[in-house]
Design an enzyme around this catalytic site. Structure first.
Site, PDB file in Angstrom:
ATOM      1  N   GLY A 121     -37.293  18.010   8.465  1.00 43.46           N
ATOM      2  CA  GLY A 121     -36.526  17.018   9.198  1.00 43.46           C
ATOM      3  C   GLY A 121     -37.154  15.652   9.031  1.00 43.46           C
ATOM      4  N   CYS A 122     -37.135  14.851  10.083  1.00 49.20           N
ATOM      5  CA  CYS A 122     -37.679  13.488  10.035  1.00 49.20           C
ATOM      6  C   CYS A 122     -39.104  13.474   9.489  1.00 49.20           C
ATOM      7  CB  CYS A 122     -37.656  12.894  11.442  1.00 49.20           C
ATOM      8  SG  CYS A 122     -38.572  11.353  11.596  1.00 49.20           S
ATOM      9  N   PHE A 123     -39.307  12.745   8.393  1.00 49.63           N
ATOM     10  CA  PHE A 123     -40.639  12.783   7.783  1.00 49.63           C
ATOM     11  C   PHE A 123     -41.683  12.051   8.608  1.00 49.63           C
ATOM     12  CE2 PHE A 123     -38.826   9.671   4.323  1.00 49.63           C
ATOM     13  CZ  PHE A 123     -38.672   8.658   5.254  1.00 49.63           C
ATOM     14  N   TYR A 176     -37.837   7.734  19.756  1.00 51.48           N
ATOM     15  CA  TYR A 176     -36.944   8.512  18.889  1.00 51.48           C
ATOM     16  C   TYR A 176     -37.260  10.002  18.994  1.00 51.48           C
ATOM     17  CZ  TYR A 176     -36.141  11.246  14.737  1.00 51.48           C
ATOM     18  OH  TYR A 176     -35.831  12.297  13.907  1.00 51.48           O
TER      19      TYR A 176
END
Length: 222
Positions: A41-43, A198
């Protein structure tokens, strides 16, 4: 032989020996490190998680697995390039093994989700483990088998042949600890604060904690 010339030759020989030792030391150090590429997912999140692990030397955000050379973040997230958001982890195998890193990785994501990760949906946010040879594939398969048995659910994270890893733009590197100010929907924030907002809003830690409980390695509840 002229004494002065003898001194010059001796000094030159000593310098060559020093240079040779430095080169050999550098080669030895390079041989001691290995790399592991994973998509979770989000790096930003994967990079942040694995920089905490003892034995990890560096974690770099980037893209891999697609068909476009040196893609931009905008291209990848727009879809169609085939790339995953990924992280290249450089580690010292004398301190942490590939198997241990994969154990941590699988328990830091939702490996049951084939459509993305948490609030981030789409192909570029899927999970994956990238391998370069049969030995690495065997280690990855063993890690998945053990994680699946521990979780009691099917794991859909694929093991894929490694392709070129393209580092993401400098803007994305070390995002989670940068003091640079960016404009967010909450107003101006440092990147580090924006990252935390986030991550919380995306529900990453909550879902990982729900899945893995005390075995989740990077959540506040573990």
């Amino acid at each position: 032989m002229n004494p002065h010339l003898r001194e010059i030759k001796a000094a030159a020989l000593a310098m060559l020996i020093i240079v040779g030792l430095c080169v050999n030391s550098s080669r030895a150090h390079a041989a001691e490190t290995e790399t592991l590429v994973v998509a979770g997912g989000c790096f930003w999140c994967v990079e942040s998680d694995f920089e905490q692990v003892k034995g990890v030397i560096a974690a770099e955000s980037g893209f891999t697995g697609g068909t476009v050379e040196n893609p931009s973040y905008k291209q990848v997230t727009a879809g169609g390039t085939g790339h995953f958001e990924a992280v290249q982890i450089t580690f010292d195998p004398a301190q942490v093994s590939r198997a241990q890193l994969l154990h941590l990785f699988l328990r830091s994501v939702d490996p049951t989700d084939a459509g993305g990760q948490f609030c981030d949906r789409g192909d570029s946010y899927r999970t994956a483990i990238f391998v370069t040879d049969p030995a690495q594939k065997q280690i990855a398969q063993s890690a998945i088998t053990k994680a699946q048995a521990a979780l009691g659910q099917d794991i859909v994270t694929p093991i894929l042949d490694a392709q070129t890893f393209y580092p993401a733009e400098a803007y994305h590197q070390d995002y989670h600890k940068s003091s640079e100010i960016v404009l967010t929907r909450f107003g101006p924030r440092t990147k580090a604060k924006a990252y935390k907002l986030y991550r919380d809003a995306c529900g990453r830690d909550a879902r990982v904690q729900e899945l893995w409980g005390k075995d989740a390695p990077f959540t506040s509840g573990s």
